[in-house]
Design an enzyme around this catalytic site. Structure first.
Site, mmCIF file in Angstrom:
data_model
loop_
_atom_site.group_PDB
_atom_site.id
_atom_site.type_symbol
_atom_site.label_atom_id
_atom_site.label_comp_id
_atom_site.label_asym_id
_atom_site.label_seq_id
_atom_site.Cartn_x
_atom_site.Cartn_y
_atom_site.Cartn_z
ATOM 1 N N CYS A 1 -16.238 2.181 1.218
ATOM 2 C CA CYS A 1 -15.161 1.342 1.508
ATOM 3 C C CYS A 1 -14.567 1.200 3.089
ATOM 4 O O CYS A 1 -14.102 0.678 3.445
ATOM 5 C CB CYS A 1 -13.884 1.593 0.505
ATOM 6 S SG CYS A 1 -13.403 3.306 0.582
ATOM 7 N N HIS B 1 -7.563 0.711 -6.018
ATOM 8 C CA HIS B 1 -7.804 -0.135 -4.870
ATOM 9 C C HIS B 1 -8.664 -1.368 -5.370
ATOM 10 O O HIS B 1 -9.520 -1.695 -4.779
ATOM 11 C CB HIS B 1 -8.372 0.662 -3.794
ATOM 12 C CG HIS B 1 -8.392 0.050 -2.487
ATOM 13 N ND1 HIS B 1 -7.657 -0.995 -2.068
ATOM 14 C CD2 HIS B 1 -8.937 0.512 -1.258
ATOM 15 C CE1 HIS B 1 -7.690 -1.247 -0.882
ATOM 16 N NE2 HIS B 1 -8.686 -0.321 -0.304
ATOM 17 N N ARG C 1 -13.442 -8.153 2.407
ATOM 18 C CA ARG C 1 -11.894 -8.038 2.349
ATOM 19 C C ARG C 1 -10.970 -9.195 2.625
ATOM 20 O O ARG C 1 -10.610 -9.803 1.747
ATOM 21 C CB ARG C 1 -11.609 -6.824 3.007
ATOM 22 C CG ARG C 1 -12.085 -5.722 2.604
ATOM 23 C CD ARG C 1 -11.532 -5.285 1.297
ATOM 24 N NE ARG C 1 -10.098 -4.978 1.089
ATOM 25 C CZ ARG C 1 -9.429 -4.198 1.526
ATOM 26 N NH1 ARG C 1 -9.888 -2.925 2.105
ATOM 27 N NH2 ARG C 1 -8.120 -4.087 1.664
ATOM 28 N N GLN D 1 -10.412 -3.755 -2.712
ATOM 29 C CA GLN D 1 -11.708 -3.462 -2.179
ATOM 30 C C GLN D 1 -12.794 -3.426 -2.952
ATOM 31 O O GLN D 1 -13.760 -4.124 -2.613
ATOM 32 C CB GLN D 1 -11.600 -1.925 -1.784
ATOM 33 C CG GLN D 1 -12.705 -1.225 -1.211
ATOM 34 C CD GLN D 1 -12.958 -1.690 0.141
ATOM 35 O OE1 GLN D 1 -12.131 -1.831 1.148
ATOM 36 N NE2 GLN D 1 -14.198 -2.186 0.412
ATOM 37 N N ASP E 1 -17.040 7.697 -1.264
ATOM 38 C CA ASP E 1 -15.702 7.548 -0.382
ATOM 39 C C ASP E 1 -15.460 9.013 0.151
ATOM 40 O O ASP E 1 -16.393 9.989 -0.300
ATOM 41 C CB ASP E 1 -14.820 7.130 -1.526
ATOM 42 C CG ASP E 1 -13.464 6.746 -0.607
ATOM 43 O OD1 ASP E 1 -13.236 6.546 0.580
ATOM 44 O OD2 ASP E 1 -12.283 6.439 -1.261
ATOM 45 N N ARG F 1 1.004 -1.174 -0.107
ATOM 46 C CA ARG F 1 0.047 -0.103 -0.034
ATOM 47 C C ARG F 1 0.969 1.217 0.020
ATOM 48 O O ARG F 1 1.802 1.435 0.936
ATOM 49 C CB ARG F 1 -0.808 -0.078 1.178
ATOM 50 C CG ARG F 1 -1.494 1.440 1.543
ATOM 51 C CD ARG F 1 -2.666 1.356 2.569
ATOM 52 N NE ARG F 1 -3.777 0.688 2.113
ATOM 53 C CZ ARG F 1 -5.017 0.746 2.570
ATOM 54 N NH1 ARG F 1 -5.040 1.643 3.583
ATOM 55 N NH2 ARG F 1 -6.030 0.195 2.113
HETATM 56 N N1 NVA Z 1 -9.829 6.885 -1.043
HETATM 57 C C1 NVA Z 1 -9.376 6.575 0.126
HETATM 58 C C2 NVA Z 1 -9.689 5.212 0.473
HETATM 59 C C3 NVA Z 1 -9.500 4.430 1.760
HETATM 60 C C4 NVA Z 1 -9.680 3.009 1.818
HETATM 61 C C5 NVA Z 1 -8.024 6.782 0.284
HETATM 62 O O1 NVA Z 1 -7.167 6.466 -0.689
HETATM 63 O O2 NVA Z 1 -7.676 7.308 1.452
HETATM 64 N N1 CP Z 2 -10.941 0.202 3.269
HETATM 65 C C1 CP Z 2 -9.642 0.093 3.506
HETATM 66 O O1 CP Z 2 -8.648 -0.148 2.560
HETATM 67 O O2 CP Z 2 -9.558 0.361 4.794
HETATM 68 P P1 CP Z 2 -8.188 0.567 5.381
HETATM 69 O O3 CP Z 2 -7.721 2.077 5.017
HETATM 70 O O4 CP Z 2 -8.357 0.573 6.909
HETATM 71 O O5 CP Z 2 -7.256 -0.652 5.086
#
Ligand code: NVA
Ligand code: CP
Length: 310
Positions: free
Chosen positions: A269, A134, A297, A137, A229, A107
């Site tokens: 998400c 992502h 997930r 997800q 989101d 990540r």
């Molecule tokens: N769009 C959000 C998703 C988090 C799971 C981010 O990238 O922070």
């Molecule tokens: N939805 C998701 O990826 O959550 P986290 O940021 O908690 O991993």
């Protein structure tokens, strides 16, 4: 026959509908085993290295728990504690890691970094969120949708809000599952243009609808799913105040939801900001399936791990 051994899972672009359905079916089977309390440990003795440059609750816990349940072991590698965080080249990191572990999950911010890692690693690389995509997800979301609606073909998903990683992965994946997709973002916050072009191509190829608009009501009209989101993603914290102003008309609230089908599902998400992108009444109300998404997930990622690490 599992054709996915050794494959990366970086985005949906090079996965065929039948490969994606295979992953969904494997996830359903793995979930069923777990619900029955059946032990299933095909990854006994296998290891997964997990690089995190951004925060996480769901992703870290579900991958770590998933590897353990499959009989394997996961290593949490935070950016500040690895040489990668001190500037060791991604390519060297990929080659070194490939000598130790059976799979890598990452990540981070730049999507190109994940592509580069995957290029140089000889073990499968799984994208656990970049600024661009992502996919884990969205696969969990699609399993959730299938569970609640019985089938996917012909359903319409409306994504309302920021044209971010979630939106990009949704438009890329939807056509491959026979889902119609509508995305409504404020002007200037649209999805990535290259991903939109690719998604349009997939929609033509698989005969699904793809609508890209700046009008939330147009997106939601008659939809089976309303997805949203956060307005400011990880790394965009400084833009929070400006985005709250610009995104006001894109809140998923009781008024907007009136335009969807009566039995619409609300999806997110998580993490969510009640009172910003969604009202408490909607996310905590009867249409919401956000915790089913979070649970799934675990099951879809176990399927990805079993299929790719094998
Ligand atoms: N769009 C959000 C998703 C988090 C799971 C981010 O990238 O922070
Ligand atoms: N939805 C998701 O990826 O959550 P986290 O940021 O908690 O991993």
């Amino acid at each position: 026959v599992n054709r996915l051994v050794g494959r990366d899972f970086v985005d949906f672009a090079d996965y065929t509908p039948s490969e994606l359905n295979y992953l969904l079916e494997l996830a359903e089977a793995i979930k069923e085993k777990q619900k029955k309390g059946e032990k299933y440990q095909p990854l006994s003795g296998k290891t997964l290295g997990m690089f995190f440059t951004k925060a996480s609750t769901r992703t870290r816990v579900s991958f770590e728990v998933g590897m353990y349940q499959l009989g394997g072991h996961a290593l949490f590698l935070s950016n500040g504690d690895t040489q990668l965080g001190r500037g060791e080249p991604i390519s060297d990191t990929a080659k070194v890691m490939s000598r130790y572990v059976d799979g890598i999950m990452i990540r981070t911010f730049a999507h190109e970094d994940v592509v580069e890692l995957a290029e140089h690693a000889s073990v499968p690389v799984i994208n656990a969120l970049t600024d661009l995509h992502h996919p884990c997800q969205v696969l969990a979301d699609i399993l959730t949708l299938k569970e609640h609606k019985g089938q996917l073909e012909g359903l319409t998903v409306a994504y309302v809000g920021d044209g971010n990683n979630m939106a990009n992965s949704w438009i890329q994946a939807a056509p491959k599952f026979g889902l119609n997709m509508r995305v409504a973002t404020p002007v200037g916050y649209e999805c990535d243009p290259a991903v939109v072009a690719q998604a349009k191509q997939f929609a033509r190829e698989f005969g699904t609808e793809l609508v890209v608009t700046n009008d939330p009501v147009e997106a939601v009209a008659g939809a089976d799913v309303i997805y949203t989101d956060v307005w400011a993603s990880m790394g965009q914290e400084a833009e929070q105040a400006e985005r709250v102003k610009k995104f006001a008309a894109f809140q998923v609230n009781e008024e907007l939801c009136k335009h969807a089908k009566d039995d619409f599902l609300f999806m997110h998400c998580l993490p969510a900001h009640r009172g910003e992108e969604v009202t408490a009444g909607i996310i905590d109300g009867p249409h919401s399936v956000v915790f089913d998404e979070a649970e799934n997930r675990l099951h879809v990622q176990k399927a990805i791990l079993v299929a790719t690490i094998g």
